[in-house]
Design a protein around this motif. Structure first.
Motif, mmCIF file in Angstrom:
data_model
loop_
_atom_site.group_PDB
_atom_site.id
_atom_site.type_symbol
_atom_site.label_atom_id
_atom_site.label_comp_id
_atom_site.label_asym_id
_atom_site.label_seq_id
_atom_site.Cartn_x
_atom_site.Cartn_y
_atom_site.Cartn_z
ATOM 1 N N GLN A 329 0.824 -1.203 0.000
ATOM 2 C CA GLN A 329 0.000 0.000 0.000
ATOM 3 C C GLN A 329 0.864 1.260 0.000
ATOM 4 O OE1 GLN A 329 -2.493 -0.625 3.428
ATOM 5 N NE2 GLN A 329 -4.000 -1.836 2.287
ATOM 6 N N ARG A 330 1.976 1.220 0.721
ATOM 7 C CA ARG A 330 2.876 2.379 0.751
ATOM 8 C C ARG A 330 3.492 2.625 -0.629
ATOM 9 N NH1 ARG A 330 5.474 3.949 5.964
ATOM 10 N NH2 ARG A 330 4.068 3.258 7.618
ATOM 11 N N ARG A 332 2.135 1.824 -3.513
ATOM 12 C CA ARG A 332 1.081 2.325 -4.408
ATOM 13 C C ARG A 332 0.734 3.780 -4.111
ATOM 14 N NH1 ARG A 332 0.355 0.069 -9.252
ATOM 15 N NH2 ARG A 332 -0.013 -2.177 -9.153
ATOM 16 N N GLU A 333 0.880 4.219 -2.872
ATOM 17 C CA GLU A 333 0.530 5.584 -2.501
ATOM 18 C C GLU A 333 1.583 6.599 -2.923
ATOM 19 O OE1 GLU A 333 -0.065 5.317 1.658
ATOM 20 O OE2 GLU A 333 -2.002 4.286 1.507
ATOM 21 N N ARG A 334 2.761 6.123 -3.300
ATOM 22 C CA ARG A 334 3.811 7.020 -3.741
ATOM 23 C C ARG A 334 3.493 7.594 -5.125
ATOM 24 N NH1 ARG A 334 8.805 7.000 -1.536
ATOM 25 N NH2 ARG A 334 9.659 7.433 -3.584
#
Length: 625
Positions: A329-330, A332-334
């Motif tokens: 998730q981290r 993808r959030e970048r």
């Protein structure tokens, strides 16, 4: 007066004045040094050519000319004592070093030689050079720079046991350590793994009022890295960053900005090692790794995408599911989340399956379709294997509606179900005795352009047989033979059961003969199915005897279905005798069978001694045996 080197001894620590500047001894490379009076051109390295050109005839050196440091080091590499150094220097200078030696062979030459000898692991020669400098006399012969070079030589040689010799000699000469001395000592302790000593020396630096350098802080971060203490490294980094913002660090701010980039990378490396160690531990690995991630967030440390991806590869166990999902998730959030490696996504899909988180794996696959990168064959095969796991579960439990929804989900995601997937749905329908659903599924399978195999026909036959649609089942059998699909043991078993259920025992017996002709021997499962079907026709006991004729030994399930059929046929005493026979053979029948025998004997008033049945079984027997 107490020693200025007390920090290096466990006895105590004393305050020392701020490090003095030493412009007389700048850092030099192990090539050519020049006296101020000359600016001769640089010459190529190589012992033979350089030694020949050091001075004029006789191997000496022109006044003010270049000094071939490589040649000096080569001349001194085998020295053992100060006298050896003196003689070698005199030979190099062409004889008669005398009082003019200081002028013609500067101190910078000796410090460069000491460093070079340390890299060549000629530590005895380096110590001999220092002893020679003692004999030269004068305040410029020995200073902090000389001893720091000697400490560096000891470090490069790896003979850490001689560190104390250097420190003791400094103390004897009355030379106080400076920040370079402490930095070197700390780096030696890091290499030795003496992490507590590193922090002790660092505390003493601040206690003495010395000004730490960038190398000092880097060494402390390296110590945290060796200790694998991510929390302490982050705390130190945050404290150092606050001091920089408050202007407490001396030096060029631009230089410190570059250094802080390095410090942050070091802190990230320390945290990476700490997380990998946490993931390898057996005690709540995901929770421990997640704490490090949260600490990095709190410290304002922002790793790049590759950092998270490397940690994903370290997640290999089902217990790593939580942290792996967080890392994904981290990424993808970048801002560059769409640049995530496809191999990392495939690894995550595999890991989610191992952790039995199949829907989480499907979410990752959906992200590949929607956000990229586009899935490859491995991605599709991995997600297909997860669907097959779910379909197998639906097949075992007979959840045919769920199985159909799974097929629809596969088609929705661009995964065309194959024969294996359609057969799983057919088998789920068969287990649930849903004959109409099985027929519809069979038709849809053909509409999709797939050719049913013997498993497909067997599942359909089983569903029709359980629904007592015997005529339809026989038509399916004829169609199967017509299209050239050879029956297997399961298909023959169902066909024999169909004929037995219809009461046509001759045809059932003919099926057994066909099986033998096809070199497929009937098994205990075959006779169990026939005996079960005979519960409605009253020929169960006859087939039990035929089973003996085929040399097939009855199992617990055989006796259970036989007893059930005999009770339905109104033969409780025979059912009682079969229970006793099974018990005498060491077979463990189910509690349900026990209750069936007892209730039948009581209902029919059979004159039998029920106490001979023994105690009621506690555990049920698996009917699949």
């Amino acid at each position: 007066m107490a020693s200025s080197l007390a920090v290096f001894h466990p006895a105590g620590q004393l305050h020392s004045p701020r490090r003095p500047r030493n412009p007389a001894c700048p850092r030099t490379s192990l090539k050519l040094l020049y006296l101020p009076a000359s600016a001769s051109p640089r010459r190529p390295r190589g012992f033979a050519t350089e030694s020949a050109a050091v001075g004029g005839g006789g191997g000496g050196r022109r006044r003010g000319g270049p000094v071939d440091v490589v040649a000096v080091a080569a001349a001194l590499r085998d020295a053992k004592t100060a006298e050896d150094v003196k003689l070698s220097v005199e030979d190099f200078l062409g004889g008669g070093g005398g009082d003019d030696d200081d002028e013609r062979l500067p101190l910078q030459v000796y410090t460069s030689v000491i460093r070079g000898l340390g890299k060549e692991k000629r530590l005895d020669a380096a110590f001999a050079v220092v002893e020679h400098l003692k004999g030269r006399g004068g305040s410029s012969s020995l200073n902090q720079f000389v001893y720091n070079c000697l400490l560096g030589a000891v470090k490069n040689s790896g003979e850490f046991g001689r560190i104390q010799d250097v420190l003791a000699d400094m103390e004897a000469q009355g030379i106080s350590p400076n920040i370079v001395t402490f930095n070197t000592l700390m780096s030696v302790y890091v290499e030795q793994g003496k992490i507590e000593e590193v922090f002790r020396v660092y505390d003493d630096i601040e206690g003495r009022g010395l000004v730490p350098t960038a190398a000092t802080y880097s060494t402390v971060m390296s110590a945290y890295k060796s200790a694998g203490d991510g929390f302490a490294a982050l705390k130190f980094f945050v404290k150092l960053r606050e001091r920089h913002k408050n202007g407490e660090l001396m030096g060029n701010p631009a230089d410190w900005e570059q250094d802080f980039v390095k410090y942050e990378k070091l802190a990230i490396r320390v945290c990476h090692m700490a997380m990998r160690r946490s993931l390898a531990s057996a005690d709540n690995p995901a929770g421990a790794a997640l704490k490090v991630l949260l600490a990095m967030d709190e410290a304002g440390v922002r790793p790049d995408r590759s950092y998270y991806e490397r940690l994903v590869w370290a997640c290999t166990g089902e217990e790593h599911y939580t942290i792996a999902k967080e890392l994904y998730q981290r990424i993808r959030e970048r801002d560059d989340g769409e640049m995530i490696s496809l191999s990392v996504c495939n690894h995550l899909i595999w890991l989610m399956g191992r952790a039995k988180k199949w829907w989480a794996a499907l979410e990752i696959y959906e992200d590949l379709l929607d956000k990229g990168p586009k899935p490859n064959n491995l991605s599709r095969e991995l997600i297909r294997s997860h669907f097959n796991v779910l379909l197998s579960a639906a097949k075992r439990r007979g959840i045919w509606r769920w199985a159909l929804r799974l097929l629809g989900k596969m088609q929705e995601k661009g995964l065309d179900p194959g024969g294996r997937e359609w057969n799983a749905v057919l088998l789920a329908c068969s287990r649930a005795a849903e004959s109409s659903a099985a027929v519809d599924t069979f038709k849809k399978m053909i509409e999709q352009g797939l050719k049913p195999d013997v498993v497909s026909y067997g599942a359909l036959l089983s569903a029709l047989e359980k629904g007592r649609l015997y005529d339809e089942a026989l038509r399916v059998w004829e169609h199967m033979r017509k299209v050239g699909v050879d029956p297997n043991l399961h298909a023959y078993t169902i066909l024999a059961s169909i004929h037995a259920g219809k009461g046509d025992h001759d045809k059932a017996d003919a099926v057994l003969r066909d099986m033998v002709s096809a070199k497929i021997e009937p098994t205990v499962v075959t006779f169990n199915a026939i005996i079960t079907a005979c519960a409605r026709s009253g020929a169960a006991f006859e087939w039990f005897h035929r089973m003996k004729m085929h040399n097939v030994e009855p199992s617990e399930v055989t006796y259970q279905v036989l007893i059930e059929a005999l009770v339905q046929d109104g033969k409780p005493k025979l059912a009682y005798e079969m229970y006793i026979r099974a018990s005498n053979q060491g077979l463990k029948l189910s509690a349900k069978t026990y209750d069936t025998v007892v209730e039948a004997c009581q209902d029919y008033g059979s004159l039998v001694d029920l106490t001979t049945l023994g105690l009621r079984p506690i555990m049920e027997v698996d009917p699949s045996r």
